[in-house]
Structures are given as structure tokens and as C-alpha cells.
Design an enzyme around this catalytic site. Structure first.
Site, PDB file in Angstrom:
ATOM      1  N   ASN A  60      41.321  26.124  43.572  1.00  0.00           N
ATOM      2  CA  ASN A  60      41.327  26.673  42.208  1.00  0.00           C
ATOM      3  C   ASN A  60      40.400  25.793  41.373  1.00  0.00           C
ATOM      4  O   ASN A  60      40.760  24.670  41.031  1.00  0.00           O
ATOM      5  CB  ASN A  60      42.761  26.647  41.651  1.00  0.00           C
ATOM      6  CG  ASN A  60      42.813  27.051  40.189  1.00  0.00           C
ATOM      7  OD1 ASN A  60      41.838  27.582  39.650  1.00  0.00           O
ATOM      8  ND2 ASN A  60      43.940  26.800  39.543  1.00  0.00           N
ATOM      9  N   TRP A  61      39.236  26.338  41.065  1.00  0.00           N
ATOM     10  CA  TRP A  61      38.220  25.528  40.357  1.00  0.00           C
ATOM     11  C   TRP A  61      38.556  25.349  38.879  1.00  0.00           C
ATOM     12  O   TRP A  61      37.914  24.584  38.183  1.00  0.00           O
ATOM     13  CB  TRP A  61      36.843  26.176  40.476  1.00  0.00           C
ATOM     14  CG  TRP A  61      36.316  26.293  41.874  1.00  0.00           C
ATOM     15  CD1 TRP A  61      36.911  25.845  43.038  1.00  0.00           C
ATOM     16  CD2 TRP A  61      35.082  26.906  42.276  1.00  0.00           C
ATOM     17  NE1 TRP A  61      36.116  26.140  44.114  1.00  0.00           N
ATOM     18  CE2 TRP A  61      34.989  26.792  43.677  1.00  0.00           C
ATOM     19  CE3 TRP A  61      34.046  27.532  41.576  1.00  0.00           C
ATOM     20  CZ2 TRP A  61      33.898  27.291  44.395  1.00  0.00           C
ATOM     21  CZ3 TRP A  61      32.962  28.029  42.290  1.00  0.00           C
ATOM     22  CH2 TRP A  61      32.892  27.903  43.680  1.00  0.00           C
ATOM     23  N   LYS A  62      39.506  26.110  38.387  1.00  0.00           N
ATOM     24  CA  LYS A  62      39.842  26.097  36.950  1.00  0.00           C
ATOM     25  C   LYS A  62      38.557  26.337  36.144  1.00  0.00           C
ATOM     26  O   LYS A  62      37.695  27.083  36.620  1.00  0.00           O
ATOM     27  CB  LYS A  62      40.576  24.797  36.593  1.00  0.00           C
ATOM     28  CG  LYS A  62      41.779  24.578  37.537  1.00  0.00           C
ATOM     29  CD  LYS A  62      42.731  23.510  37.123  1.00  0.00           C
ATOM     30  CE  LYS A  62      43.881  23.455  38.130  1.00  0.00           C
ATOM     31  NZ  LYS A  62      44.911  22.486  37.770  1.00  0.00           N
ATOM     32  N   GLY A  98      47.111  17.493  38.433  1.00  0.00           N
ATOM     33  CA  GLY A  98      46.032  16.732  37.815  1.00  0.00           C
ATOM     34  C   GLY A  98      46.444  15.360  37.339  1.00  0.00           C
ATOM     35  O   GLY A  98      45.722  14.720  36.573  1.00  0.00           O
ATOM     36  N   GLU A 153      54.046  24.729  42.406  1.00  0.00           N
ATOM     37  CA  GLU A 153      53.300  23.649  41.771  1.00  0.00           C
ATOM     38  C   GLU A 153      54.178  22.968  40.726  1.00  0.00           C
ATOM     39  O   GLU A 153      54.338  23.489  39.613  1.00  0.00           O
ATOM     40  CB  GLU A 153      52.052  24.206  41.078  1.00  0.00           C
ATOM     41  CG  GLU A 153      51.102  24.906  42.014  1.00  0.00           C
ATOM     42  CD  GLU A 153      49.691  24.928  41.448  1.00  0.00           C
ATOM     43  OE1 GLU A 153      48.786  24.542  42.170  1.00  0.00           O
ATOM     44  OE2 GLU A 153      49.521  25.295  40.279  1.00  0.00           O
ATOM     45  N   SER A 194      47.914  17.659  42.830  1.00  0.00           N
ATOM     46  CA  SER A 194      47.277  16.416  43.291  1.00  0.00           C
ATOM     47  C   SER A 194      47.146  16.338  44.817  1.00  0.00           C
ATOM     48  O   SER A 194      47.280  15.260  45.390  1.00  0.00           O
ATOM     49  CB  SER A 194      48.011  15.195  42.730  1.00  0.00           C
ATOM     50  OG  SER A 194      47.939  15.176  41.312  1.00  0.00           O
ATOM     51  N   HIS A 231      49.671  30.808  36.730  1.00  0.00           N
ATOM     52  CA  HIS A 231      49.433  29.366  36.894  1.00  0.00           C
ATOM     53  C   HIS A 231      50.061  28.634  35.706  1.00  0.00           C
ATOM     54  O   HIS A 231      50.078  29.155  34.585  1.00  0.00           O
ATOM     55  CB  HIS A 231      47.927  29.086  36.966  1.00  0.00           C
ATOM     56  CG  HIS A 231      47.628  27.668  37.343  1.00  0.00           C
ATOM     57  ND1 HIS A 231      47.666  26.652  36.424  1.00  0.00           N
ATOM     58  CD2 HIS A 231      47.352  27.102  38.533  1.00  0.00           C
ATOM     59  CE1 HIS A 231      47.394  25.506  37.054  1.00  0.00           C
ATOM     60  NE2 HIS A 231      47.203  25.752  38.327  1.00  0.00           N
ATOM     61  N   GLU A 258      49.049  26.461  33.838  1.00  0.00           N
ATOM     62  CA  GLU A 258      48.174  26.313  32.659  1.00  0.00           C
ATOM     63  C   GLU A 258      48.118  27.611  31.856  1.00  0.00           C
ATOM     64  O   GLU A 258      47.952  27.581  30.634  1.00  0.00           O
ATOM     65  CB  GLU A 258      46.779  25.837  33.108  1.00  0.00           C
ATOM     66  CG  GLU A 258      46.852  24.374  33.552  1.00  0.00           C
ATOM     67  CD  GLU A 258      45.898  23.977  34.658  1.00  0.00           C
ATOM     68  OE1 GLU A 258      44.924  24.695  34.919  1.00  0.00           O
ATOM     69  OE2 GLU A 258      46.142  22.919  35.284  1.00  0.00           O
ATOM     70  N   GLY A 260      43.382  21.812  43.098  1.00  0.00           N
ATOM     71  CA  GLY A 260      42.602  21.814  41.864  1.00  0.00           C
ATOM     72  C   GLY A 260      41.448  20.833  41.960  1.00  0.00           C
ATOM     73  O   GLY A 260      40.410  21.115  42.566  1.00  0.00           O
ATOM     74  N   GLY A 261      41.630  19.663  41.394  1.00  0.00           N
ATOM     75  CA  GLY A 261      40.554  18.677  41.288  1.00  0.00           C
ATOM     76  C   GLY A 261      39.825  18.403  42.596  1.00  0.00           C
ATOM     77  O   GLY A 261      38.580  18.356  42.629  1.00  0.00           O
TER      78      GLY A 261
HETATM   79  O1  LIG Z   1      45.899  25.180  40.970  1.00  0.00           O
HETATM   80  C1  LIG Z   1      45.870  23.985  41.283  1.00  0.00           C
HETATM   81  C2  LIG Z   1      46.831  23.060  40.749  1.00  0.00           C
HETATM   82  O2  LIG Z   1      47.002  23.201  39.393  1.00  0.00           O
HETATM   83  C3  LIG Z   1      46.684  21.658  41.221  1.00  0.00           C
HETATM   84  O3  LIG Z   1      45.686  20.969  40.530  1.00  0.00           O
HETATM   85  P1  LIG Z   1      45.341  19.467  40.991  1.00  0.00           P
HETATM   86  O4  LIG Z   1      45.080  19.544  42.481  1.00  0.00           O
HETATM   87  O5  LIG Z   1      44.113  19.087  40.212  1.00  0.00           O
HETATM   88  O6  LIG Z   1      46.542  18.632  40.695  1.00  0.00           O
END
Ligand SMILES: O=C[C@H](O)COP(=O)(O)O
Length: 258
Positions: A11-13, A179, A173, A219, A101, A103, A240-241
């Protein structure tokens, strides 16, 4: 015994423009081999503005990487400024779409009712929803993570028939681990992922529950993915990151080598 193909989704956000997206997917495609795709399904969820470019690359080079969107509208079409419909995503040959999600829930006040409408809109258009659920830190501290997460699951899948729900992907999650570098322990992940599978069996059937893939997200990195994936009810990761670094994401896809 049911064998579930793990799903590793990046998920690139709100990161990587369409030019960066092409370069990133090309790097992934160059690094990943047939044996990786045989073992794991690999997907990316870029921003909306990247999807046409990713589609062109995937189609043109016949890549095995799947792709999807990070959100969709609950509506089919009409006067909803700024929204993107499931039909538009289907036209771009998206396979997946994330729904609910944390967010989106936090910054856009998305309720379980809205997530439910979005899950239905996804199925209406032949897309596979990745329904995201999980508790915040206060809920975790109070020890209510299972009840909280199962209530989100119930809400998101309300009146979704078994023929559709059997293909859903659930992403657990814990919000406090997103994050933050705070990864849930493998046991934390298993506790809730196992409870999610149990609830799917109650809502539908054990057979259906055994088919559904449940991801962990929060994470995830190459250094912790193997221990999380060793849990019996964890079938992949929503990353994510770490998904923004192609080498790191490839290592996560190859979690069995870590
Ligand atoms: O969609 C992915 C998640 O929100 C995890 O994000 P993260 O891997 O940056 O903690």
C-alpha cells in the site's frame, strides 16, 4: 486441508507519482521470478493517478504483479466530486481495492456502514475488497482488541453473501503499529487473525473461513515478516512504508528466505 496462497500487497499510500510508479514496478518486475509468483501473490496499491500507468506497464510487459486501488466510492456514478467509482477501477483492470484502511477511518470518518457499502460496491464491479480492520492503542490497552476488530468485521461484511465473501481479503492492522515501528508480536497478530477466522466461520461456514486470506499490517519489514507469516492464521501482509523500497518489498515477498 486448505492451502491459502499468501498475498503480499504494497500500500503506497500518498507516495510515488505516475513516473515513479512505473520505475518502481519495473524494479519489482525485474527482481521477481516465476518461482516467487508461484509461492506468493504480489500486489501493489498505488495512488489513483498512477493506476493507468501501472496498467499499461503490467499489460504491455505481461507482468504477473496484480494491482489495485486504496479506496473507492460507495456510489456507482454521479455528482460526487473527487470520488472514484468501482466501475472506473474495473475499467483499469484493478484486481483489488482496499476498504476501510485506518487512515480512511481516522481522517475521513469512514464508518463501518460506509465500509460495508464500499465492500458491496467493490463486488458489484468485480473487484476484490481488502477490508481493513484493527484497534487503536486505547482499545489495545483496555484489552478489547478482539471484540473491537470483530465488530468492524461484522459491520464491513453485513449482508454480503457467501458467494462474495469467500474471496474477501481481511487485513488486520492494529493502528498503534502502523508507521510507528511498533510491530505487534506474532502472537498478537495470531490472536486477532485467529479470532477473525473464527468469526468468518460463525458468519458463513468453516469451509469459507478456511479459504479467506487474512493479512497482517503494521510496520512489516523483511526482518519481522517471517515470524509473523509463521502464524497459522496469517496469510500475507499489507505493507506500507517498506513497500516503497523495491528491494525491501522483494525481500518481504521472499519471506521464506528470511
Ligand atoms: O496499509 C499498510 C499499513 O497501514 C501499514 O503501514 P506501515 O507498514 O507503514 O506500518
Amino acid at each position: 486441508m486448505t492451502t491459502r496462497t499468501p498475498l503480499m500487497a504494497g500500500n503506497w499510500k500518498m507516495n510515488l507519482n505516475h513516473l515513479e510508479a512505473i520505475a518502481h514496478v519495473q524494479k519489482l518486475a525485474f527482481a521477481l521470478a516465476d518461482k516467487d509468483y508461484d509461492a506468493v501473490e504480489v500486489a501493489v496499491l498505488p495512488p489513483f493517478t498512477d493506476l493507468r500507468s501501472v496498467q499499461t506497464l503490467v499489460d504491455g510487459d505481461k507482468l504477473k504483479i496484480k494491482y489495485g486501488a486504496q479506496d473507492l466510492s460507495a456510489h456507482e456514478s454521479g455528482a460526487y466530486t473527487g470520488e472514484i467509482s468501482g466501475a472506473m477501477l474495473a475499467k483499469l483492470k484493478c484486481t483489488y481495492v482496499a476498504v476501510g484502511h485506518s487512515e480512511r477511518r481516522q481522517y475521513h470518518n469512514e464508518s463501518d456502514e460506509l465500509c460495508n457499502a464500499k465492500v458491496k460496491a467493490a463486488y458489484q464491479n468485480g473487484l476484490t475488497p481488502i477490508l481493513c480492520v484493527g484497534e487503536g492503542l486505547d482499545v489495545r490497552k483496555a484489552g478489547n482488541q478482539v471484540a473491537h476488530t470483530l465488530a468492524q468485521l461484522d459491520g464491513g461484511l453485513k449482508d454480503v453473501p457467501a458467494e462474495q465473501a469467500e474471496s474477501v481479503v481481511i487485513a488486520y492492522e492494529p493502528v498503534w503499529a502502523i508507521g510507528t515501528g511498533e510491530v505487534a508480536t506474532p502472537e498478537d497478530a495470531q490472536e486477532v487473525c485467529g479470532a477473525i477466522r473464527g468469526r468468518l466461520a460463525e458468519l458463513y461456514s468453516q469451509e469459507l473461513a478456511d479459504k479467506v486470506r487474512i493479512q497482517y499490517g503494521g510496520s512489516v519489514k523483511s526482518g519481522n515478516v517471517a515470524a509473523i507469516m509463521a502464524q497459522p492464521d496469517v496469510d500475507g501482509a499489507l505493507v506500507g512504508g517498506a513497500a516503497l523500497d523495491s528491494e525491501e518489498f522483494v525481500k518481504i515477498v521472499r519471506f521464506r528466505d528470511q
